[in-house]
Design an enzyme around this catalytic site. Sequence first.
Site, PDB file in Angstrom:
ATOM      1  CG  ASP A  72      42.137  11.011 -69.019  1.00 54.24           C
ATOM      2  OD1 ASP A  72      41.227  10.300 -68.547  1.00 54.24           O
ATOM      3  OD2 ASP A  72      42.315  12.198 -68.671  1.00 54.24           O
ATOM      4  CG  ASP A  74      42.794   7.572 -65.023  1.00 53.36           C
ATOM      5  OD1 ASP A  74      43.908   8.040 -65.281  1.00 53.36           O
ATOM      6  OD2 ASP A  74      41.755   8.254 -65.010  1.00 53.36           O
ATOM      7  CG  ASP A 156      34.234  11.899 -58.662  1.00 47.55           C
ATOM      8  OD1 ASP A 156      34.207  10.741 -59.127  1.00 47.55           O
ATOM      9  OD2 ASP A 156      34.590  12.891 -59.319  1.00 47.55           O
TER      10      ASP A 156
HETATM   11  P1  ATP Z   1      37.450  12.863 -67.719  1.00 51.01           P
HETATM   12  O1  ATP Z   1      38.851  12.317 -67.800  1.00 51.01           O
HETATM   13  O2  ATP Z   1      36.579  12.484 -68.847  1.00 51.01           O
HETATM   14  O3  ATP Z   1      37.414  14.276 -67.378  1.00 51.01           O
HETATM   15  P2  ATP Z   1      37.348  11.227 -65.359  1.00 51.01           P
HETATM   16  O4  ATP Z   1      36.199  10.703 -64.562  1.00 51.01           O
HETATM   17  O5  ATP Z   1      38.287  10.215 -65.929  1.00 51.01           O
HETATM   18  O6  ATP Z   1      36.739  12.153 -66.467  1.00 51.01           O
HETATM   19  P3  ATP Z   1      39.640  12.295 -64.056  1.00 51.01           P
HETATM   20  O7  ATP Z   1      39.829  13.665 -63.549  1.00 51.01           O
HETATM   21  O8  ATP Z   1      40.489  11.790 -65.156  1.00 51.01           O
HETATM   22  O9  ATP Z   1      38.115  12.237 -64.450  1.00 51.01           O
HETATM   23  O10 ATP Z   1      39.720  11.335 -62.819  1.00 51.01           O
HETATM   24  C1  ATP Z   1      39.768   9.921 -62.942  1.00 51.01           C
HETATM   25  C2  ATP Z   1      38.967   9.272 -61.835  1.00 51.01           C
HETATM   26  O11 ATP Z   1      39.485   9.653 -60.567  1.00 51.01           O
HETATM   27  C3  ATP Z   1      37.502   9.661 -61.782  1.00 51.01           C
HETATM   28  O12 ATP Z   1      36.717   8.898 -62.669  1.00 51.01           O
HETATM   29  C4  ATP Z   1      37.160   9.383 -60.326  1.00 51.01           C
HETATM   30  O13 ATP Z   1      36.967   8.016 -60.119  1.00 51.01           O
HETATM   31  C5  ATP Z   1      38.438   9.810 -59.617  1.00 51.01           C
HETATM   32  N1  ATP Z   1      38.382  11.218 -59.209  1.00 51.01           N
HETATM   33  C6  ATP Z   1      38.840  12.279 -59.884  1.00 51.01           C
HETATM   34  N2  ATP Z   1      38.651  13.403 -59.206  1.00 51.01           N
HETATM   35  C7  ATP Z   1      38.071  13.062 -58.045  1.00 51.01           C
HETATM   36  C8  ATP Z   1      37.644  13.802 -56.896  1.00 51.01           C
HETATM   37  N3  ATP Z   1      37.768  15.115 -56.829  1.00 51.01           N
HETATM   38  N4  ATP Z   1      37.094  13.096 -55.888  1.00 51.01           N
HETATM   39  C9  ATP Z   1      36.986  11.761 -55.957  1.00 51.01           C
HETATM   40  N5  ATP Z   1      37.355  11.028 -56.995  1.00 51.01           N
HETATM   41  C10 ATP Z   1      37.902  11.658 -58.046  1.00 51.01           C
HETATM   42 MG    MG Z   2      39.986  10.660 -66.954  1.00 54.04          MG
END
Ligand code: ATP
Ligand code: MG
Length: 456
Positions: A72, A74, A156
Amino acid sequence: MLKKLFKPFRLPLQRKEPEQPTVLDAHEHRLSCADFNRNSANVAVRLQQAGFEAYLVGGCVRDSLIGVTPKDFDVATSATPEQVRHEFRNSRIIGRRFKLVHVHFGRELIEVATFRSNHEQDHDVANNDQSAHDASGRILRDNVYGTMEDDAQRRDFTMNALYFDVSNDKVHDYSTGFADIQRRLIRLIGDPEQRYLEDPVRMLRAIRFAAKLDFEIEDSTAEPIRRLAYLLRDIPSARLYEEVLKLFLSGYAVRTYELLCAYDLFAELFPGTAKALIRNPTNVDRLLRNAFESTDKRVQTNRPVTPAFLFAALLWPSLTVRAIGLQNDGMPALPATQEAAHQVLLEQLQRIAVPKRFSIPTREIWDMQERLPRRSGKRADTLLAHPRFRAAYDFLLLRESAGEPTEGLGQWWTEYQDASDSQRRDMISNLSGKSGAAPRKRKRKPRSQKSVQGQE
Ligand code: ATP
Ligand code: MG
Protein backbone atom coordinates in the site's frame (compact mmCIF):
# COMPACT_ATOMS: atom_id res chain seq x y z
CA MET A 1 -2.20 0.51 8.21
CA LEU A 2 -1.12 3.80 9.65
CA LYS A 3 -4.25 4.44 11.65
CA LYS A 4 -3.89 1.59 14.12
CA LEU A 5 -0.19 1.20 14.13
CA PHE A 6 1.49 4.52 13.93
CA LYS A 7 2.55 5.51 17.41
CA PRO A 8 4.82 8.35 18.54
CA PHE A 9 8.31 8.20 19.88
CA ARG A 10 8.92 9.81 23.25
CA LEU A 11 12.11 11.78 23.62
CA PRO A 12 13.51 13.47 26.72
CA LEU A 13 11.71 16.63 27.72
CA GLN A 14 14.22 19.19 26.50
CA ARG A 15 13.63 20.74 23.10
CA LYS A 16 16.19 19.69 20.46
CA GLU A 17 17.62 21.66 17.59
CA PRO A 18 16.03 20.48 14.37
CA GLU A 19 18.16 17.84 12.71
CA GLN A 20 18.97 17.99 9.04
CA PRO A 21 18.13 14.82 7.17
CA THR A 22 20.52 13.12 4.82
CA VAL A 23 19.15 13.85 1.37
CA LEU A 24 19.87 11.16 -1.18
CA ASP A 25 19.85 11.88 -4.90
CA ALA A 26 18.26 9.63 -7.47
CA HIS A 27 21.65 8.35 -8.63
CA GLU A 28 22.30 7.11 -5.07
CA HIS A 29 19.02 5.36 -4.41
CA ARG A 30 17.97 4.66 -8.02
CA LEU A 31 14.29 5.32 -7.49
CA SER A 32 12.19 7.63 -9.60
CA CYS A 33 8.67 8.88 -9.33
CA ALA A 34 7.70 6.39 -12.04
CA ASP A 35 8.51 3.52 -9.64
CA PHE A 36 5.58 4.52 -7.45
CA ASN A 37 1.91 4.03 -7.92
CA ARG A 38 0.62 6.89 -10.07
CA ASN A 39 -2.25 7.89 -7.81
CA SER A 40 -0.09 8.11 -4.70
CA ALA A 41 2.49 10.22 -6.54
CA ASN A 42 -0.30 12.44 -7.86
CA VAL A 43 -1.67 12.98 -4.36
CA ALA A 44 1.76 14.17 -3.19
CA VAL A 45 2.17 16.40 -6.27
CA ARG A 46 -1.24 18.00 -5.77
CA LEU A 47 -0.52 18.72 -2.11
CA GLN A 48 2.82 20.26 -3.00
CA GLN A 49 1.18 22.39 -5.67
CA ALA A 50 -1.26 23.59 -3.02
CA GLY A 51 1.72 24.81 -0.98
CA PHE A 52 2.14 21.94 1.48
CA GLU A 53 5.00 19.58 2.09
CA ALA A 54 4.09 16.08 0.95
CA TYR A 55 6.12 12.91 0.60
CA LEU A 56 5.66 9.22 -0.06
CA VAL A 57 6.69 7.46 3.11
CA GLY A 58 6.92 4.17 4.98
CA GLY A 59 6.56 0.72 3.48
CA CYS A 60 6.20 1.92 -0.11
CA VAL A 61 9.59 3.68 -0.10
CA ARG A 62 11.25 0.83 1.80
CA ASP A 63 9.85 -1.87 -0.48
CA SER A 64 10.62 0.05 -3.66
CA LEU A 65 14.24 0.46 -2.55
CA ILE A 66 14.50 -3.27 -1.98
CA GLY A 67 12.77 -4.12 -5.24
CA VAL A 68 9.63 -5.55 -3.60
CA THR A 69 6.19 -4.49 -4.85
CA PRO A 70 4.65 -2.29 -2.13
CA LYS A 71 1.42 -3.45 -0.56
CA ASP A 72 0.00 0.00 0.00
CA PHE A 73 1.04 3.62 -0.38
CA ASP A 74 1.19 6.23 2.33
CA VAL A 75 1.64 9.95 1.99
CA ALA A 76 2.87 12.17 4.83
CA THR A 77 2.13 15.86 4.63
CA SER A 78 2.23 19.17 6.47
CA ALA A 79 -1.43 19.71 5.51
CA THR A 80 -3.98 19.03 8.25
CA PRO A 81 -6.61 16.37 7.57
CA GLU A 82 -9.14 19.10 6.89
CA GLN A 83 -6.80 20.77 4.39
CA VAL A 84 -6.19 17.44 2.65
CA ARG A 85 -9.90 16.79 2.56
CA HIS A 86 -10.39 20.20 0.97
CA GLU A 87 -7.91 19.36 -1.83
CA PHE A 88 -9.51 16.06 -2.83
CA ARG A 89 -13.18 15.66 -3.47
CA ASN A 90 -12.68 11.89 -3.50
CA SER A 91 -11.45 11.83 0.10
CA ARG A 92 -12.72 11.11 3.56
CA ILE A 93 -11.39 11.86 7.03
CA ILE A 94 -11.27 8.74 9.14
CA GLY A 95 -10.45 8.02 12.77
CA ARG A 96 -10.89 10.13 15.84
CA ARG A 97 -7.95 9.16 17.99
CA PHE A 98 -5.72 9.39 14.98
CA LYS A 99 -7.19 11.38 12.12
CA LEU A 100 -6.18 10.33 8.61
CA VAL A 101 -7.48 11.05 5.16
CA HIS A 102 -8.33 8.31 2.72
CA VAL A 103 -8.20 9.45 -0.88
CA HIS A 104 -10.11 7.07 -3.13
CA PHE A 105 -9.36 6.28 -6.75
CA GLY A 106 -11.88 3.66 -7.74
CA ARG A 107 -10.99 0.65 -5.61
CA GLU A 108 -7.61 2.02 -4.76
CA LEU A 109 -7.04 3.93 -1.58
CA ILE A 110 -4.17 6.25 -0.69
CA GLU A 111 -3.69 7.03 2.99
CA VAL A 112 -2.62 10.57 3.79
CA ALA A 113 -1.36 11.38 7.30
CA THR A 114 -0.40 14.75 8.70
CA PHE A 115 3.10 14.96 10.20
CA ARG A 116 2.75 14.04 13.87
CA SER A 117 4.66 15.84 16.57
CA ASN A 118 6.99 14.47 19.15
CA HIS A 119 4.76 16.15 21.69
CA GLU A 120 6.50 15.01 24.88
CA GLN A 121 9.22 17.55 24.23
CA ASP A 122 6.80 20.24 23.23
CA HIS A 123 6.03 22.35 26.27
CA ASP A 124 3.26 24.16 24.45
CA VAL A 125 1.20 21.06 24.32
CA ALA A 126 2.27 19.42 27.56
CA ASN A 127 -0.77 18.20 29.51
CA ASN A 128 -2.76 18.70 26.38
CA ASP A 129 -5.42 16.09 26.07
CA GLN A 130 -4.57 15.50 22.41
CA SER A 131 -1.96 13.03 23.60
CA ALA A 132 -1.50 10.71 26.56
CA HIS A 133 0.51 7.77 27.84
CA ASP A 134 -0.35 5.26 30.53
CA ALA A 135 1.89 4.46 33.52
CA SER A 136 3.98 1.97 31.51
CA GLY A 137 4.60 4.51 28.75
CA ARG A 138 2.02 3.09 26.38
CA ILE A 139 0.45 5.60 24.06
CA LEU A 140 -3.22 6.20 24.64
CA ARG A 141 -3.97 9.23 22.51
CA ASP A 142 -1.99 10.66 19.71
CA ASN A 143 -3.21 13.66 17.75
CA VAL A 144 -0.58 16.38 17.87
CA TYR A 145 0.76 17.65 14.59
CA GLY A 146 4.40 18.52 14.00
CA THR A 147 7.25 18.81 11.55
CA MET A 148 8.57 16.24 9.16
CA GLU A 149 11.49 15.57 11.48
CA ASP A 150 9.11 14.93 14.40
CA ASP A 151 7.20 12.62 12.15
CA ALA A 152 10.33 10.68 11.25
CA GLN A 153 11.31 10.21 14.90
CA ARG A 154 7.96 8.74 15.74
CA ARG A 155 8.07 5.99 13.14
CA ASP A 156 9.10 2.53 14.21
CA PHE A 157 12.11 1.34 12.23
CA THR A 158 14.78 3.35 10.44
CA MET A 159 13.86 1.65 7.15
CA ASN A 160 10.27 2.87 7.58
CA ALA A 161 11.24 6.52 8.07
CA LEU A 162 12.34 7.40 4.55
CA TYR A 163 10.54 10.17 2.68
CA PHE A 164 10.45 10.27 -1.10
CA ASP A 165 9.99 13.68 -2.69
CA VAL A 166 8.01 13.33 -5.91
CA SER A 167 9.11 16.75 -7.19
CA ASN A 168 12.82 15.93 -7.43
CA ASP A 169 13.14 12.19 -6.76
CA LYS A 170 15.13 12.78 -3.57
CA VAL A 171 14.92 10.58 -0.48
CA HIS A 172 15.06 12.26 2.96
CA ASP A 173 16.53 10.11 5.69
CA TYR A 174 16.49 11.43 9.30
CA SER A 175 18.10 8.33 10.78
CA THR A 176 20.06 5.51 9.20
CA GLY A 177 17.26 4.02 7.14
CA PHE A 178 18.97 3.95 3.78
CA ALA A 179 22.17 2.39 5.14
CA ASP A 180 20.15 -0.11 7.20
CA ILE A 181 18.25 -1.21 4.11
CA GLN A 182 21.55 -1.81 2.36
CA ARG A 183 22.81 -3.75 5.38
CA ARG A 184 19.44 -5.55 5.50
CA LEU A 185 18.93 -4.56 9.12
CA ILE A 186 15.78 -3.87 11.10
CA ARG A 187 16.60 -1.18 13.63
CA LEU A 188 14.22 0.67 15.92
CA ILE A 189 14.53 4.45 16.00
CA GLY A 190 15.49 5.58 19.53
CA ASP A 191 15.75 3.47 22.66
CA PRO A 192 14.40 0.00 21.82
CA GLU A 193 13.01 -0.83 25.24
CA GLN A 194 11.15 2.46 25.46
CA ARG A 195 9.80 2.07 21.93
CA TYR A 196 8.44 -1.40 22.78
CA LEU A 197 6.95 -0.10 26.00
CA GLU A 198 5.17 2.63 24.04
CA ASP A 199 3.79 0.12 21.60
CA PRO A 200 4.48 -3.59 22.12
CA VAL A 201 3.08 -4.43 18.68
CA ARG A 202 6.37 -3.16 17.31
CA MET A 203 7.85 -6.50 18.46
CA LEU A 204 5.50 -8.30 16.09
CA ARG A 205 6.24 -5.82 13.33
CA ALA A 206 9.98 -6.50 13.71
CA ILE A 207 9.32 -10.21 13.24
CA ARG A 208 6.96 -9.65 10.32
CA PHE A 209 9.45 -7.51 8.43
CA ALA A 210 12.33 -9.86 9.24
CA ALA A 211 10.37 -12.72 7.69
CA LYS A 212 9.00 -10.77 4.76
CA LEU A 213 12.18 -8.97 3.76
CA ASP A 214 14.64 -11.63 4.94
CA PHE A 215 16.36 -8.96 7.05
CA GLU A 216 18.21 -9.42 10.35
CA ILE A 217 16.93 -7.75 13.49
CA GLU A 218 19.75 -5.57 14.74
CA ASP A 219 21.08 -6.71 18.15
CA SER A 220 19.85 -3.90 20.40
CA THR A 221 16.45 -4.02 18.65
CA ALA A 222 16.27 -7.79 19.15
CA GLU A 223 17.60 -7.90 22.71
CA PRO A 224 14.55 -6.69 24.70
CA ILE A 225 11.98 -8.73 22.79
CA ARG A 226 12.08 -11.95 24.84
CA ARG A 227 12.07 -9.94 28.03
CA LEU A 228 9.13 -7.78 26.98
CA ALA A 229 7.08 -10.37 25.08
CA TYR A 230 4.56 -10.44 27.93
CA LEU A 231 3.54 -6.86 27.08
CA LEU A 232 1.48 -8.26 24.22
CA ARG A 233 -1.06 -9.39 26.81
CA ASP A 234 -2.19 -5.79 27.17
CA ILE A 235 -2.82 -5.21 23.49
CA PRO A 236 -6.49 -5.07 22.54
CA SER A 237 -7.54 -8.38 21.01
CA ALA A 238 -8.95 -6.69 17.89
CA ARG A 239 -5.57 -5.14 17.08
CA LEU A 240 -3.80 -8.44 17.68
CA TYR A 241 -6.21 -10.16 15.33
CA GLU A 242 -5.22 -7.79 12.55
CA GLU A 243 -1.55 -8.25 13.29
CA VAL A 244 -1.85 -12.02 13.36
CA LEU A 245 -3.48 -12.00 9.92
CA LYS A 246 -0.61 -9.94 8.58
CA LEU A 247 1.87 -12.27 10.26
CA PHE A 248 0.46 -15.47 8.81
CA LEU A 249 -1.32 -14.48 5.62
CA SER A 250 1.36 -12.46 3.87
CA GLY A 251 3.18 -15.36 2.26
CA TYR A 252 5.95 -15.78 4.87
CA ALA A 253 4.16 -17.72 7.57
CA VAL A 254 6.76 -20.47 8.02
CA ARG A 255 9.60 -18.05 8.68
CA THR A 256 7.33 -15.86 10.80
CA TYR A 257 6.38 -18.85 12.93
CA GLU A 258 10.04 -19.77 13.45
CA LEU A 259 10.91 -16.24 14.48
CA LEU A 260 7.89 -15.88 16.76
CA CYS A 261 8.94 -19.07 18.55
CA ALA A 262 12.58 -18.01 18.71
CA TYR A 263 11.60 -14.69 20.33
CA ASP A 264 9.08 -16.24 22.75
CA LEU A 265 6.25 -14.31 21.12
CA PHE A 266 4.33 -17.30 19.81
CA ALA A 267 3.30 -18.37 23.32
CA GLU A 268 1.91 -14.89 23.97
CA LEU A 269 -0.32 -15.10 20.92
CA PHE A 270 -1.31 -18.77 21.15
CA PRO A 271 -0.71 -19.97 24.71
CA GLY A 272 -2.62 -23.24 24.32
CA THR A 273 -0.81 -24.17 21.12
CA ALA A 274 2.53 -23.32 22.72
CA LYS A 275 1.74 -25.75 25.56
CA ALA A 276 0.80 -28.44 23.05
CA LEU A 277 4.13 -27.80 21.30
CA ILE A 278 5.96 -28.55 24.53
CA ARG A 279 3.98 -31.76 25.09
CA ASN A 280 4.31 -33.12 21.58
CA PRO A 281 6.92 -31.05 19.76
CA THR A 282 7.39 -33.18 16.66
CA ASN A 283 3.79 -33.64 15.55
CA VAL A 284 2.50 -30.24 16.55
CA ASP A 285 5.42 -28.50 14.90
CA ARG A 286 4.87 -30.55 11.76
CA LEU A 287 1.16 -29.72 11.65
CA LEU A 288 1.79 -26.01 12.02
CA ARG A 289 4.62 -25.95 9.52
CA ASN A 290 2.62 -27.87 6.95
CA ALA A 291 -0.33 -25.53 7.43
CA PHE A 292 1.91 -22.48 7.04
CA GLU A 293 3.72 -23.97 4.04
CA SER A 294 0.50 -24.55 2.17
CA THR A 295 -0.80 -21.10 3.16
CA ASP A 296 2.42 -19.52 1.87
CA LYS A 297 2.14 -21.42 -1.41
CA ARG A 298 -1.44 -20.29 -1.85
CA VAL A 299 -0.59 -16.66 -1.13
CA GLN A 300 2.37 -16.76 -3.49
CA THR A 301 0.21 -18.17 -6.27
CA ASN A 302 -2.63 -15.73 -5.58
CA ARG A 303 -5.05 -18.40 -4.44
CA PRO A 304 -7.52 -17.48 -1.70
CA VAL A 305 -6.70 -18.16 1.93
CA THR A 306 -9.16 -18.00 4.78
CA PRO A 307 -8.42 -17.06 8.37
CA ALA A 308 -10.89 -19.82 9.32
CA PHE A 309 -8.53 -22.54 8.10
CA LEU A 310 -5.54 -20.79 9.62
CA PHE A 311 -7.14 -20.66 13.07
CA ALA A 312 -8.46 -24.22 12.70
CA ALA A 313 -4.86 -25.36 12.24
CA LEU A 314 -3.33 -23.08 14.84
CA LEU A 315 -5.72 -24.20 17.57
CA TRP A 316 -6.14 -27.87 16.65
CA PRO A 317 -3.19 -29.08 18.76
CA SER A 318 -4.61 -27.45 21.84
CA LEU A 319 -8.08 -28.79 21.04
CA THR A 320 -6.83 -32.37 20.86
CA VAL A 321 -4.93 -32.08 24.14
CA ARG A 322 -8.05 -30.76 25.81
CA ALA A 323 -10.34 -33.37 24.25
CA ILE A 324 -8.09 -36.15 25.52
CA GLY A 325 -8.19 -34.60 28.98
CA LEU A 326 -11.99 -34.52 28.94
CA GLN A 327 -12.15 -38.11 27.72
CA ASN A 328 -9.82 -39.17 30.48
CA ASP A 329 -12.30 -37.58 32.85
CA GLY A 330 -14.97 -39.89 31.45
CA MET A 331 -16.61 -37.81 28.73
CA PRO A 332 -17.44 -39.71 25.52
CA ALA A 333 -15.31 -38.84 22.45
CA LEU A 334 -17.80 -36.74 20.50
CA PRO A 335 -18.99 -34.41 23.25
CA ALA A 336 -15.41 -34.19 24.53
CA THR A 337 -14.23 -32.89 21.17
CA GLN A 338 -17.08 -30.42 20.97
CA GLU A 339 -16.54 -29.17 24.47
CA ALA A 340 -12.80 -28.88 23.83
CA ALA A 341 -13.48 -26.87 20.64
CA HIS A 342 -15.75 -24.55 22.58
CA GLN A 343 -13.23 -24.03 25.39
CA VAL A 344 -10.25 -23.54 23.10
CA LEU A 345 -11.99 -20.91 21.01
CA LEU A 346 -13.34 -19.11 24.03
CA GLU A 347 -9.89 -18.93 25.57
CA GLN A 348 -8.21 -17.83 22.37
CA LEU A 349 -10.76 -15.09 21.76
CA GLN A 350 -9.58 -13.38 24.95
CA ARG A 351 -6.24 -12.82 23.22
CA ILE A 352 -7.15 -12.54 19.58
CA ALA A 353 -10.57 -11.30 18.52
CA VAL A 354 -11.32 -13.63 15.63
CA PRO A 355 -14.60 -12.35 14.19
CA LYS A 356 -17.58 -14.70 14.14
CA ARG A 357 -17.54 -14.90 10.36
CA PHE A 358 -14.29 -16.84 10.72
CA SER A 359 -14.61 -18.51 14.12
CA ILE A 360 -17.86 -20.21 13.09
CA PRO A 361 -16.33 -21.81 9.97
CA THR A 362 -13.31 -22.78 12.11
CA ARG A 363 -15.66 -24.77 14.32
CA GLU A 364 -17.35 -26.27 11.30
CA ILE A 365 -14.02 -27.48 9.95
CA TRP A 366 -13.38 -29.14 13.30
CA ASP A 367 -16.88 -30.60 13.56
CA MET A 368 -16.48 -32.09 10.09
CA GLN A 369 -13.40 -33.97 11.28
CA GLU A 370 -15.72 -36.02 13.48
CA ARG A 371 -18.12 -36.60 10.60
CA LEU A 372 -15.67 -37.47 7.81
CA PRO A 373 -15.06 -41.03 9.09
CA ARG A 374 -18.81 -41.77 9.09
CA ARG A 375 -19.57 -42.36 5.45
CA SER A 376 -22.19 -45.09 5.25
CA GLY A 377 -25.50 -44.86 3.42
CA LYS A 378 -26.01 -41.39 2.08
CA ARG A 379 -23.73 -39.75 4.59
CA ALA A 380 -20.72 -39.50 2.29
CA ASP A 381 -22.72 -37.63 -0.31
CA THR A 382 -24.28 -35.35 2.26
CA LEU A 383 -20.79 -34.51 3.51
CA LEU A 384 -19.52 -33.96 -0.01
CA ALA A 385 -22.27 -31.43 -0.63
CA HIS A 386 -21.51 -29.59 2.61
CA PRO A 387 -20.24 -26.04 1.95
CA ARG A 388 -17.34 -26.67 4.31
CA PHE A 389 -16.36 -30.02 2.77
CA ARG A 390 -13.35 -28.77 0.82
CA ALA A 391 -11.80 -27.01 3.80
CA ALA A 392 -12.56 -29.99 6.06
CA TYR A 393 -11.00 -32.41 3.57
CA ASP A 394 -7.90 -30.23 3.24
CA PHE A 395 -7.75 -30.12 7.01
CA LEU A 396 -7.96 -33.91 7.21
CA LEU A 397 -5.00 -34.17 4.81
CA LEU A 398 -3.15 -31.66 6.95
CA ARG A 399 -3.70 -33.76 10.07
CA GLU A 400 -2.49 -36.85 8.24
CA SER A 401 0.58 -35.02 6.96
CA ALA A 402 1.48 -34.36 10.58
CA GLY A 403 1.28 -38.03 11.45
CA GLU A 404 -2.22 -38.27 12.91
CA PRO A 405 -3.53 -41.80 12.34
CA THR A 406 -6.80 -41.77 10.39
CA GLU A 407 -6.78 -45.25 8.77
CA GLY A 408 -6.38 -43.90 5.25
CA LEU A 409 -9.41 -41.65 5.48
CA GLY A 410 -7.83 -38.91 3.38
CA GLN A 411 -7.00 -41.34 0.58
CA TRP A 412 -10.55 -42.70 0.70
CA TRP A 413 -12.04 -39.22 0.31
CA THR A 414 -9.60 -38.34 -2.44
CA GLU A 415 -10.74 -41.40 -4.40
CA TYR A 416 -14.38 -40.85 -3.58
CA GLN A 417 -14.36 -37.36 -5.06
CA ASP A 418 -12.92 -38.65 -8.35
CA ALA A 419 -15.08 -41.79 -8.52
CA SER A 420 -18.07 -42.41 -10.77
CA ASP A 421 -21.47 -42.97 -9.19
CA SER A 422 -21.22 -46.74 -9.41
CA GLN A 423 -17.68 -46.70 -8.02
CA ARG A 424 -18.96 -44.57 -5.18
CA ARG A 425 -21.68 -47.10 -4.42
CA ASP A 426 -19.04 -49.82 -4.32
CA MET A 427 -16.84 -47.77 -2.04
CA ILE A 428 -19.71 -47.26 0.37
CA SER A 429 -20.77 -50.90 0.38
CA ASN A 430 -17.15 -51.94 0.92
CA LEU A 431 -17.28 -49.97 4.14
CA SER A 432 -19.72 -52.45 5.75
CA GLY A 433 -18.14 -53.82 8.82
CA LYS A 434 -15.30 -51.31 8.59
CA SER A 435 -14.96 -48.19 10.63
CA GLY A 436 -16.85 -46.09 8.09
CA ALA A 437 -20.09 -48.02 8.54
CA ALA A 438 -22.80 -46.66 10.73
CA PRO A 439 -22.78 -48.34 14.12
CA ARG A 440 -26.33 -49.59 13.67
CA LYS A 441 -28.72 -49.27 10.81
CA ARG A 442 -32.10 -47.79 11.24
CA LYS A 443 -34.72 -48.24 8.59
CA ARG A 444 -35.59 -44.90 7.12
CA LYS A 445 -38.13 -43.72 4.64
CA PRO A 446 -36.43 -42.66 1.40
CA ARG A 447 -35.60 -38.97 1.51
CA SER A 448 -37.38 -36.65 -0.83
CA GLN A 449 -34.19 -34.61 -1.26
CA LYS A 450 -32.18 -35.81 -4.25
CA SER A 451 -28.81 -37.26 -3.47
CA VAL A 452 -25.99 -37.47 -5.97
CA GLN A 453 -26.81 -41.11 -6.56
CA GLY A 454 -30.50 -40.32 -6.86
CA GLN A 455 -29.81 -38.16 -9.87
CA GLU A 456 -28.73 -41.03 -12.10
P1 ATP B 1 3.44 -3.00 5.04
O1 ATP B 1 2.37 -2.06 4.55
O2 ATP B 1 4.26 -3.61 3.98
O3 ATP B 1 2.95 -3.95 6.03
P2 ATP B 1 4.44 -0.62 6.29
O4 ATP B 1 5.78 -0.28 6.86
O5 ATP B 1 3.92 0.26 5.20
O6 ATP B 1 4.51 -2.12 5.86
P3 ATP B 1 2.06 0.10 7.69
O7 ATP B 1 1.40 -0.64 8.78
O8 ATP B 1 1.37 0.29 6.40
O9 ATP B 1 3.44 -0.65 7.49
O10 ATP B 1 2.51 1.48 8.28
C1 ATP B 1 3.01 2.54 7.48
C2 ATP B 1 4.12 3.27 8.21
O11 ATP B 1 3.63 3.80 9.43
C3 ATP B 1 5.30 2.41 8.61
O12 ATP B 1 6.23 2.26 7.55
C4 ATP B 1 5.88 3.20 9.77
O13 ATP B 1 6.62 4.29 9.30
C5 ATP B 1 4.63 3.73 10.45
N1 ATP B 1 4.16 2.81 11.50
C6 ATP B 1 3.25 1.84 11.38
N2 ATP B 1 3.05 1.22 12.54
C7 ATP B 1 3.84 1.83 13.44
C8 ATP B 1 4.06 1.64 14.84
N3 ATP B 1 3.43 0.71 15.53
N4 ATP B 1 4.95 2.47 15.43
C9 ATP B 1 5.57 3.43 14.73
N5 ATP B 1 5.41 3.64 13.43
C10 ATP B 1 4.55 2.85 12.77
MG1 MG C 1 2.09 0.09 4.34
